[in-house]
Design a protein around this motif. Structure first.
Motif, short mmCIF file in Angstrom:
data_model
loop_
_atom_site.label_atom_id
_atom_site.label_comp_id
_atom_site.label_asym_id
_atom_site.label_seq_id
_atom_site.Cartn_x
_atom_site.Cartn_y
_atom_site.Cartn_z
N ILE A 183 -20.00 21.41 9.36
CA ILE A 183 -19.10 21.66 10.57
C ILE A 183 -19.09 23.19 10.77
O ILE A 183 -18.95 23.50 12.12
N GLU A 184 -19.01 23.84 10.01
CA GLU A 184 -19.28 25.49 10.22
C GLU A 184 -20.33 25.97 10.78
O GLU A 184 -20.48 26.49 11.90
N GLU A 214 -19.93 24.81 14.52
CA GLU A 214 -19.03 25.62 15.31
C GLU A 214 -19.66 26.84 15.68
O GLU A 214 -19.42 27.50 16.80
N GLU A 215 -20.30 27.38 14.65
CA GLU A 215 -21.20 28.69 14.92
C GLU A 215 -21.94 28.54 16.20
O GLU A 215 -22.27 29.30 16.81
N GLY A 274 -19.43 26.60 19.42
CA GLY A 274 -18.13 26.99 19.67
C GLY A 274 -17.19 25.95 20.06
O GLY A 274 -17.09 24.91 19.26
N LYS A 275 -16.49 26.29 21.22
CA LYS A 275 -15.57 25.35 21.78
C LYS A 275 -15.75 23.96 21.97
O LYS A 275 -15.03 23.02 22.40
N VAL A 321 -17.14 22.07 20.22
CA VAL A 321 -16.99 20.82 19.05
C VAL A 321 -15.48 20.57 19.15
O VAL A 321 -14.47 21.24 19.13
N ASN A 360 -11.79 19.38 18.14
CA ASN A 360 -11.09 19.58 16.89
C ASN A 360 -10.90 18.16 16.07
O ASN A 360 -10.59 18.35 14.75
N ARG A 391 -11.74 15.42 13.82
CA ARG A 391 -12.86 15.25 12.97
C ARG A 391 -12.63 13.53 12.61
O ARG A 391 -11.57 13.14 12.16
#
Ligand SMILES: Nc1ncnc2c1ncn2[C@@H]1O[C@H](COP(=O)(O)OP(=O)(O)OP(=O)(O)O)[C@@H](O)[C@H]1O
Ligand SMILES: [Mg+2]
Length: 277
Positions: free
Chosen positions: A215-216, A219-220, A223-224, A226, A228, A230
């Motif tokens: 997930i990190e 998101e890197e 960004g947005k 992804v 919220n 899960r």
């Protein structure tokens, strides 16, 4: 009437186009197999329906998993999206009213790639088929096969947005680049408006470092984009289709159902935000 006057005449009144809002069309795509495209198409669709929205799910995968997960048998289906795409049968004729409306697949849809390959406008067959029913629905959700062939291209051409389910594993993330490349080609040549609406992390297991790291990385890089929401890993998602139902019907108050209700809220809020932007 002179040509100049004809050209300056206002366009003819079209009551359908003016009065009835058109469905938002979303494709669920990822060429990687088993990432929860079908599970997401069905359960998000049922979550929209719970909110009073009119939903059509389109099973564009010859595997027919979406069709099966609503208790229908693709082997005994006589008319399917194959006839719609290749023989221009009106799509209403293959819509079955289940928890949500489902335009069904059958095994012969596998032959559509070949049957369409020689046809002019082959990439627009689904877009054309959906046009007459677009005012009857609020959302049309298209499940696609795990490939970037002509069926998936048809889905991307017919869609306003794409939701990309991604399994929370490092190897699953790599395929996203290829999907993005395909999308830019579609934008250049066939559908300038289609964009990724969101990336949905699925089969998330918060106990494992690997899942959290995936997930990190998502998101890197995105960004947005992804969501919220899960979608956690749970056997409920595999159990529900065996009963021919969505997880929202199978276990209405469970966490698995709630996750897709969260996603429905997030997608609807995103759509509202875009309208006001
Ligand atoms: N969050 C989840 N946790 C555990 N299992 C899941 C989850 N979501 C889906 N599954 C199960 O994983 C399998 C693959 O899911 P699904 O069929 O939705 O993926 P898919 O991307 O549509 O696959 P394909 O590429 O073959 O079409 C199914 O057995 C499904 O029930
Ligand atoms: Mg599938």
């Amino acid at each position: 009437m002179g040509l100049a006057r004809l050209l300056s005449r206002p366009p003819r009144h079209d009551p359908v186009a003016e009065e009835e809002p058109m469905a938002q069309v979303i494709a669920f795509a990822n060429q990687k197999g088993g990432v929860a495209k079908t599970t997401t198409t069905l359960n998000l669709g049922v979550a929209f329906k719970e909110k009073g929205l009119r939903v059509l799910a389109v099973d564009l995968d010859p595997q027919g998993n979406l069709t099966m997960s609503q208790g229908l048998n693709p082997d005994s289906i006589e008319r399917s999206l194959f006839d719609v795409l290749v023989h221009r049968l009106p799509i209403e004729e293959v819509v079955h009213e289940k928890e949500i409306d489902v335009a069904v697949s059958s095994l012969d849809l596998a032959g559509a790639e070949l049957a369409l390959s020689g046809m002019i406008g082959r990439e627009r067959a689904l877009e054309k088929a959906l046009a007459p029913v677009k005012h009857r629905y609020d959302y049309i959700l298209i499940d696609t096969p795990p490939s970037l062939g002509v069926l998936t291209v048809n889905a991307l051409v017919a869609s306003d947005g794409v939701i990309v389910p991604v399994q929370c594993e490092y190897l699953s993330l790599r395929g996203l680049v290829q999907l993005e490349n395909t999308l830019s080609m579609i934008r250049e040549n066939l559908n300038p408006n289609v964009e990724i609406q969101g990336i949905l992390p699925t089969m998330f297991d918060r106990r494992t470092l690997h899942s959290r790291e995936a997930i990190e990385i998502l998101e890197e890089n995105f960004g947005k984009l992804v969501f919220n929401t899960r979608i956690r890993k749970t056997i409920r998602y595999a159990e529900a289709p065996v009963k021919g139902s969505s997880v929202l019907k199978y276990d209405p108050s469970g966490a698995a159902a709630e996750a897709y209700r969260d996603l429905a809220r997030e997608v609807l809020n995103g759509a509202k935000a875009r309208q006001h932007a």
